[in-house]
Design a protein around this motif. Structure first.
Motif, mmCIF file in Angstrom:
data_model
loop_
_atom_site.group_PDB
_atom_site.id
_atom_site.type_symbol
_atom_site.label_atom_id
_atom_site.label_comp_id
_atom_site.label_asym_id
_atom_site.label_seq_id
_atom_site.Cartn_x
_atom_site.Cartn_y
_atom_site.Cartn_z
ATOM 1 N N LYS A 1 38.345 31.364 80.314
ATOM 2 C CA LYS A 1 37.055 31.067 80.554
ATOM 3 C C LYS A 1 36.113 32.428 80.023
ATOM 4 C CE LYS A 1 37.380 32.478 85.345
ATOM 5 N NZ LYS A 1 37.105 31.932 86.863
ATOM 6 N N PRO A 2 34.909 32.198 79.987
ATOM 7 C CA PRO A 2 33.992 33.271 79.460
ATOM 8 C C PRO A 2 33.982 34.526 80.818
ATOM 9 C CG PRO A 2 32.823 31.197 79.109
ATOM 10 C CD PRO A 2 34.153 30.886 79.837
ATOM 11 N N TYR A 3 33.787 35.653 80.331
ATOM 12 C CA TYR A 3 33.985 36.682 81.217
ATOM 13 C C TYR A 3 32.335 37.446 80.939
ATOM 14 C CZ TYR A 3 35.427 40.763 84.103
ATOM 15 O OH TYR A 3 35.586 41.495 85.031
ATOM 16 N N ALA A 4 31.717 37.492 82.132
ATOM 17 C CA ALA A 4 30.154 38.376 82.013
ATOM 18 C C ALA A 4 30.549 39.691 82.520
ATOM 19 C CB ALA A 4 29.282 37.654 82.995
ATOM 20 N N ASP B 1 25.678 40.662 79.900
ATOM 21 C CA ASP B 1 26.086 39.538 79.048
ATOM 22 C C ASP B 1 27.460 38.899 79.036
ATOM 23 O OD1 ASP B 1 25.345 37.570 77.062
ATOM 24 O OD2 ASP B 1 25.243 39.331 75.588
ATOM 25 N N LEU B 2 27.765 37.819 78.253
ATOM 26 C CA LEU B 2 29.123 37.408 78.232
ATOM 27 C C LEU B 2 29.622 38.312 77.364
ATOM 28 C CD1 LEU B 2 28.711 33.604 77.832
ATOM 29 C CD2 LEU B 2 29.606 34.844 79.724
ATOM 30 N N THR C 1 36.452 36.938 77.060
ATOM 31 C CA THR C 1 37.045 35.792 77.611
ATOM 32 C C THR C 1 38.118 36.310 78.670
ATOM 33 O OG1 THR C 1 36.850 34.641 75.646
ATOM 34 C CG2 THR C 1 38.580 34.023 77.164
#
Length: 194
Positions: A22-25, A35-36, A39
């Motif tokens: 999943k995306p990691y901010a 920001d993103l 991952t």
């Protein structure tokens, strides 16, 4: 992918493997913009045993072991490490409730929780690894409950000692904010069912 096995009509064992991306901010260190930034991949196994494992004894035993790993622009640039903040590689929980055979209105319970070592800071050291980790921690809570009636009103008196060994530890959020664990504490409550 997993497997569920009914040990009895009242207890089940579940074992599963997982691979989640999943995306990691986070904060980009070069621009100071949230920001993103990559991952996060969580890959591992989890297992649980839940239900009445013996007469009067209900338990929830579970945990996971995984390899959490970050990738992306900040990791490639060597500004942050590969471990996501506040994600232990291992977490185990054991909770049990035992109704006494001579009086089912009296029950004893306990809970043991273990959290493995986890990154407390995203910034990377000279080797490209996270520069700060929190050690593993284990806590124990014990208690008891007595159910009774006042007239027709069902009541439950509950006593609990939380963090019985007064284990001092730090907890970290994904935003890298540190807080300390609650010390040993005693709790007495009376609840009514309407």
């Amino acid at each position: 992918m997993g497997l569920r096995y009914a040990l009895s009509p009242n207890a089940a064992l579940v074992v599963a493997g997982f691979d989640i991306n999943k995306p990691y901010a986070g904060l980009r260190r070069d621009t100071n913009v949230y920001d993103l930034i990559g991952t996060v991949r969580h890959r591992g196994i989890e297992a649980s045993l839940t239900g009445e494992v013996a007469e009067g004894l209900t338990a929830v035993i579970g945990g996971y072991a995984m390899d959490p790993k970050l990738s992306g622009i900040e990791v490639r640039a060597g500004r942050i490490g590969q471990r996501p903040v506040s994600v232990p590689g291992t977490r185990l929980t054991f909770s049990a409730n035992y109704r006494l055979p001579f009086d089912p209105n009296i029950a004893l319970d306990g809970r043991v929780e273990y959290a493995g070592r986890q990154a407390a800071h995203a910034t990377a050291n000279a080797e490209g690894r996270n520069d700060l980790f929190l050690p593993d921690v284990m806590t124990l809570d014990i208690g008891g409950r007595y159910r009774f009636k006042a007239g027709k009103l069902p009541l439950a008196l509950r006593f609990q000692v939380q963090n019985i060994f007064n284990e001092y530890s730090w907890q970290v959020s994904s935003a890298e904010a540190l807080s300390y664990s609650e010390p040993r504490r005693f709790r007495l409550s009376l609840t009514a069912d309407y």
